[in-house]
Design an enzyme around this catalytic site. Structure first.
Site, PDB file in Angstrom:
ATOM      1  N   ASP A  39      -8.631  -9.978 -22.134  1.00 23.61           N
ATOM      2  CA  ASP A  39      -9.054 -10.466 -20.886  1.00 23.61           C
ATOM      3  C   ASP A  39      -8.664  -9.609 -19.852  1.00 23.61           C
ATOM      4  OD1 ASP A  39      -9.686 -12.453 -22.302  1.00 23.61           O
ATOM      5  OD2 ASP A  39      -8.784 -13.878 -21.356  1.00 23.61           O
TER       6      ASP A  39
ATOM      7  N   CYS B  66      -7.642 -21.456 -27.043  1.00 24.55           N
ATOM      8  CA  CYS B  66      -9.075 -21.944 -27.448  1.00 24.55           C
ATOM      9  C   CYS B  66      -8.786 -23.132 -28.086  1.00 24.55           C
ATOM     10  CB  CYS B  66      -9.528 -20.918 -28.700  1.00 24.55           C
ATOM     11  SG  CYS B  66      -9.701 -19.327 -28.351  1.00 24.55           S
TER      12      CYS B  66
ATOM     13  N   ARG C 149     -40.813 -15.741 -34.207  1.00 23.82           N
ATOM     14  CA  ARG C 149     -42.123 -15.618 -34.391  1.00 23.82           C
ATOM     15  C   ARG C 149     -42.984 -15.851 -33.184  1.00 23.82           C
ATOM     16  NH1 ARG C 149     -43.651 -19.332 -39.195  1.00 23.82           N
ATOM     17  NH2 ARG C 149     -43.993 -20.735 -37.603  1.00 23.82           N
TER      18      ARG C 149
ATOM     19  N   GLU D  97       7.156 -10.587 -23.003  1.00 22.78           N
ATOM     20  CA  GLU D  97       5.882 -11.759 -22.505  1.00 22.78           C
ATOM     21  C   GLU D  97       6.498 -12.558 -21.608  1.00 22.78           C
ATOM     22  OE1 GLU D  97       2.727 -13.068 -23.252  1.00 22.78           O
ATOM     23  OE2 GLU D  97       3.736 -14.816 -21.917  1.00 22.78           O
TER      24      GLU D  97
ATOM     25  N   ALA E  99      -3.015 -12.683 -27.756  1.00 19.39           N
ATOM     26  CA  ALA E  99      -4.183 -12.226 -28.794  1.00 19.39           C
ATOM     27  C   ALA E  99      -4.192 -10.767 -28.701  1.00 19.39           C
ATOM     28  CB  ALA E  99      -5.410 -12.665 -28.331  1.00 19.39           C
ATOM     29  N   ALA E 100      -4.469 -10.020 -27.613  1.00 25.32           N
ATOM     30  CA  ALA E 100      -4.599  -8.474 -27.794  1.00 25.32           C
ATOM     31  C   ALA E 100      -3.275  -7.660 -27.929  1.00 25.32           C
ATOM     32  CB  ALA E 100      -5.311  -8.151 -26.324  1.00 25.32           C
TER      33      ALA E 100
ATOM     34  N   TYR F 296     -32.425 -20.442 -47.883  1.00 27.46           N
ATOM     35  CA  TYR F 296     -33.067 -21.530 -47.652  1.00 27.46           C
ATOM     36  C   TYR F 296     -32.770 -22.618 -48.667  1.00 27.46           C
ATOM     37  CZ  TYR F 296     -36.847 -25.099 -48.056  1.00 27.46           C
ATOM     38  OH  TYR F 296     -37.283 -26.524 -48.077  1.00 27.46           O
TER      39      TYR F 296
ATOM     40  N   TRP G 122     -38.519 -22.641 -42.727  1.00 28.69           N
ATOM     41  CA  TRP G 122     -38.596 -21.578 -41.763  1.00 28.69           C
ATOM     42  C   TRP G 122     -37.479 -21.880 -40.809  1.00 28.69           C
ATOM     43  CZ3 TRP G 122     -41.205 -17.041 -40.333  1.00 28.69           C
ATOM     44  CH2 TRP G 122     -42.359 -16.669 -41.075  1.00 28.69           C
TER      45      TRP G 122
HETATM   46  C1  LIG Z   1      -8.977 -23.397 -22.665  1.00 36.38           C
HETATM   47  C2  LIG Z   1      -9.430 -22.298 -23.528  1.00 36.38           C
HETATM   48  C3  LIG Z   1     -10.204 -22.234 -24.490  1.00 36.38           C
HETATM   49  C4  LIG Z   1     -10.818 -20.868 -25.204  1.00 36.38           C
HETATM   50  N1  LIG Z   1     -11.796 -21.232 -26.066  1.00 36.38           N
HETATM   51  C5  LIG Z   1     -12.105 -20.079 -26.464  1.00 36.38           C
HETATM   52  C6  LIG Z   1     -12.994 -19.932 -27.502  1.00 36.38           C
HETATM   53  O1  LIG Z   1     -13.449 -21.030 -28.113  1.00 36.38           O
HETATM   54  N2  LIG Z   1     -13.405 -18.541 -28.189  1.00 36.38           N
HETATM   55  C7  LIG Z   1     -13.114 -17.660 -27.324  1.00 36.38           C
HETATM   56  O2  LIG Z   1     -13.443 -16.358 -27.996  1.00 36.38           O
HETATM   57  N3  LIG Z   1     -12.129 -17.431 -26.361  1.00 36.38           N
HETATM   58  C8  LIG Z   1     -11.537 -18.674 -26.083  1.00 36.38           C
HETATM   59  N4  LIG Z   1     -10.806 -18.596 -24.972  1.00 36.38           N
HETATM   60  C9  LIG Z   1     -10.530 -17.451 -24.323  1.00 36.38           C
HETATM   61  C10 LIG Z   1      -9.198 -16.797 -25.217  1.00 36.38           C
HETATM   62  O3  LIG Z   1      -8.243 -17.572 -25.129  1.00 36.38           O
HETATM   63  C11 LIG Z   1      -8.847 -15.605 -24.363  1.00 36.38           C
HETATM   64  O4  LIG Z   1      -9.916 -14.725 -24.332  1.00 36.38           O
HETATM   65  C12 LIG Z   1      -7.808 -14.659 -25.136  1.00 36.38           C
HETATM   66  O5  LIG Z   1      -6.426 -15.716 -25.035  1.00 36.38           O
HETATM   67  C13 LIG Z   1      -7.428 -13.487 -24.238  1.00 36.38           C
HETATM   68  O6  LIG Z   1      -6.296 -12.945 -25.003  1.00 36.38           O
HETATM   69  P1  LIG Z   1      -5.589 -11.804 -24.322  1.00 36.38           P
HETATM   70  O7  LIG Z   1      -4.230 -11.324 -25.032  1.00 36.38           O
HETATM   71  O8  LIG Z   1      -6.277 -10.877 -23.556  1.00 36.38           O
HETATM   72  O9  LIG Z   1      -4.760 -12.808 -22.848  1.00 36.38           O
HETATM   73  P2  LIG Z   1      -3.941 -13.883 -23.036  1.00 36.38           P
HETATM   74  O10 LIG Z   1      -4.036 -14.696 -24.102  1.00 36.38           O
HETATM   75  O11 LIG Z   1      -4.037 -14.558 -21.615  1.00 36.38           O
HETATM   76  O12 LIG Z   1      -2.506 -13.288 -23.102  1.00 36.38           O
HETATM   77  C14 LIG Z   1      -1.983 -12.473 -22.047  1.00 36.38           C
HETATM   78  C15 LIG Z   1      -0.424 -12.774 -22.289  1.00 36.38           C
HETATM   79  O13 LIG Z   1       0.167 -11.762 -21.300  1.00 36.38           O
HETATM   80  C16 LIG Z   1       1.342 -12.548 -20.542  1.00 36.38           C
HETATM   81  N5  LIG Z   1       1.429 -11.711 -19.432  1.00 36.38           N
HETATM   82  C17 LIG Z   1       0.596 -11.563 -18.384  1.00 36.38           C
HETATM   83  N6  LIG Z   1       1.277 -10.584 -17.425  1.00 36.38           N
HETATM   84  C18 LIG Z   1       2.181 -10.239 -17.876  1.00 36.38           C
HETATM   85  C19 LIG Z   1       3.476  -9.580 -17.401  1.00 36.38           C
HETATM   86  N7  LIG Z   1       3.367  -8.695 -16.357  1.00 36.38           N
HETATM   87  N8  LIG Z   1       4.491  -9.280 -17.859  1.00 36.38           N
HETATM   88  C20 LIG Z   1       4.782  -9.996 -19.378  1.00 36.38           C
HETATM   89  N9  LIG Z   1       3.837 -10.706 -19.743  1.00 36.38           N
HETATM   90  C21 LIG Z   1       2.483 -10.819 -19.221  1.00 36.38           C
HETATM   91  C22 LIG Z   1       0.831 -13.754 -20.289  1.00 36.38           C
HETATM   92  O14 LIG Z   1       1.866 -14.731 -20.314  1.00 36.38           O
HETATM   93  C23 LIG Z   1       0.129 -14.407 -21.474  1.00 36.38           C
HETATM   94  O15 LIG Z   1       0.856 -14.808 -22.609  1.00 36.38           O
HETATM   95  C24 LIG Z   1     -10.268 -19.862 -24.596  1.00 36.38           C
HETATM   96  C25 LIG Z   1      -9.375 -19.714 -23.329  1.00 36.38           C
HETATM   97  C26 LIG Z   1      -8.956 -21.154 -22.885  1.00 36.38           C
HETATM   98  C27 LIG Z   1      -7.928 -20.945 -21.795  1.00 36.38           C
END
Ligand SMILES: Cc1cc2nc3c(=O)[nH]c(=O)nc-3n(C[C@H](O)[C@H](O)[C@H](O)COP(=O)(O)OP(=O)(O)OC[C@H]3O[C@@H](n4cnc5c(N)ncnc54)[C@H](O)[C@@H]3O)c2cc1C
Length: 459
Positions: free
Chosen positions: A287, A46, A446, A36, A12-13, A430, A438
């Site tokens: 994260d 999620c 309220r 990755e 994601a990030a 509403y 309400w």
């Molecule tokens: C089961 C589940 C349900 C969820 N439901 C929700 C929800 O409903 N709503 C919500 O907002 N959030 C939810 N989340 C949380 C959400 O998935 C995470 O917050 C989000 O994926 C974070 O994104 P990120 O990119 O920070 O980290 P990640 O998605 O963890 O991605 C990090 C990536 O970095 C890679 N990586 C790590 N270290 C290295 C390295 N040294 N070299 C190369 N690659 C590396 C990993 O393999 C991974 O692919 C859920 C999470 C889970 C597990």
């Protein structure tokens, strides 16, 4: 001169940052390399509980953008490649691929988006056959395979946070007898215990056994080495399969080794532009970072995809020559177990106390639609307001369809710094199919406003 952006982490990030930087700068200006360690990019963790439950199909549908799609946009995605060292002095990272081959890659800009690591306490048996974590799509595949392979009867979910309750539903939908074991007083410890109790009661009505105040002591195995039960001080719970939902910690080992600033919650510290504090060319999001809680004023680790995507976009905009900031969060989250919706925003009571805030609370019962309209379902709303100032501090909602996303009213009010009195005047939509005249959130505002007034004006 062409710069090179190196991204660590392809979800994601990381990929939001890479994509946004690419949108703003073409390949002649910016080379983008994303490492990755796994085999997928831009996947939705999620969606895993809903995939296992059968509401979504996976894993392909849970991938927002494949490596090929990223590559087609001139983002050089290198899968199965882990970054094992950041050399800040020379502006380069050391990588190791699946075959063990190592290489240095230089960067002009570096994005750390390494996510989080699931907590796995060192209790006996936790690595036994039949114990699963839920973090990446491979985990979803493993659990589905285990459920399909042979008939299973009993499942234990360890941890009653939102992933735990979502997984409890998923396993229930496979016809298993499900026990949820949680060490706190109630499931969903992100809510106050009085609201968590409603979640517990609803889960029990669904047939889930909820065991609380019970840290897991051991995962017991049979002669075949497979899990057979989960033990707490209070008893043993039979298990053919165990799913762990014990939360996560920021994955910051690499950053720590590189001497980058880590906060009290273990996450990387950044400024509002998501640049790592004190660094010119290193950015971090998702994260692996800590965020400012706009209500308490303190730093927190809130690992949610919604923040990761926004922060990645902010990073990409800045690297791409624009200007964007991530101001902080108010702590909004929504989840569900079967038809019960669970939502929270702002501070719960213990968080308000920890922040040194004095508060009043109100809990109300209402319905999702006008009482006479078909489908009107009950919901409970709890509002927390600062004593004397009346500023909204938090909102929690537990109810049926239409309850959960109402929490967004609270999120907006918190962001705007509104008082609960101001909230009562909000011009919300509403009509009988959508709410009582309400809205339940306004009724809660309220009621808590009445308590603020009874408390008298500030001095
Ligand atoms: C089961 C589940 C349900 C969820 N439901 C929700 C929800 O409903 N709503 C919500 O907002 N959030 C939810 N989340 C949380 C959400 O998935 C995470 O917050 C989000 O994926 C974070 O994104 P990120 O990119 O920070 O980290 P990640 O998605 O963890 O991605 C990090 C990536 O970095 C890679 N990586 C790590 N270290 C290295 C390295 N040294 N070299 C190369 N690659 C590396 C990993 O393999 C991974 O692919 C859920 C999470 C889970 C597990």
């Amino acid at each position: 001169m062409r710069e090179r952006l190196v991204v660590i982490g392809g979800d994601a990030a990381g990929m939001s940052a890479a994509s946004q930087a690419r949108r703003r700068k073409g390949p002649d200006e910016l080379e983008v390399v994303a490492f990755e360690r796994g085999r997928r990019t831009s996947y939705s963790a999620c969606g895993i509980p809903y995939w296992i439950a059968g509401d979504a199909t996976g894993p392909d549908k849970l991938i927002a953008r494949t490596p090929e799609k990223h590559r087609a946009r001139d983002i050089d995605v290198r899968l199965g490649t882990e970054v094992v060292e950041i050399d800040r002095d020379r502006g380069r990272v050391r990588t190791r691929d699946v075959l063990g081959a190592e290489e240095w890659t230089g960067y002009d800009q570096l994005v750390i988006a390494t996510g989080a690591v699931p907590k796995r306490p060192p209790i006996p048996g936790i690595d036994a056959d039949g114990v699963y974590g839920v973090q990446i799509l491979d985990d979803g595949e493993d659990i589905i395979e285990a459920l399909d392979r042979r008939p299973l009867r009993d499942a234990v979910v360890v941890g009653g946070g939102y992933i735990g309750v979502e997984m409890a539903e998923a396993l229930l939908r496979h016809g298993l007898r499900v026990t949820l074991v949680e060490r706190s007083e109630q499931p969903m410890a992100t809510l106050d215990p009085d609201m968590g109790r409603l979640v517990r009661e609803a889960m029990e009505c669904l047939g889930i056994t909820v065991v609380t105040g019970a840290p897991v002591r051991e995962v017991l195995t049979g002669a075949d080495g497979r899990v057979r039960a989960v033990a707490t001080d209070g008893g043993e719970y039979p298990a053919d399969v165990v799913v762990l939902g014990l939360g996560v910690a920021p994955n910051t080992g690499l950053a720590r080794d590189a001497g980058l600033p880590i906060g009290a919650h273990g996450g990387l510290l950044t400024d509002r532009a998501m640049r790592v504090r004190g660094e010119e060319a290193i950015w971090a999001g998702g994260d692996c970072v800590e965020v400012l809680n706009l209500v308490s004023g303190g730093m927190q680790h809130i690992p949610l995809g919604t923040h990761a995507n926004k922060q990645g976009r902010v990073i990409g905009t800045n690297i791409g020559g624009g200007y964007a900031t991530f101001p902080g969060v108010v702590g909004t989250a929504v989840s569900k177990v079967c038809d019960l919706e669970i939502a929270r925003t702002g501070l719960k009571e213990s968080q308000a106390r920890a922040a040194g805030l004095q508060y009043v609370t109100a809990v109300i019962e209402s319905t999702s639609r006008a009482g006479y309209y078909p489908g009107a379902a009950p919901m409970t709303v709890k509002a927390i307001a600062e004593r004397q100032t009346g500023r909204l501090l938090g909102l929690q909602i537990v109810g049926r369809e239409g309850a959960g996303k109402r929490v967004d009213i609270g999120a907006v009010a918190l962001t705007a710094g509104m008082t609960v009195e101001q909230m009562t005047a909000l011009d919300l939509g509403y009509a009988p199919p959508f709410s009582p005249v309400w809205d339940p959130v306004l009724v809660a505002a309220r009621k808590v406003d009445g308590k603020v007034r009874a408390d008298g004006p500030g001095v």
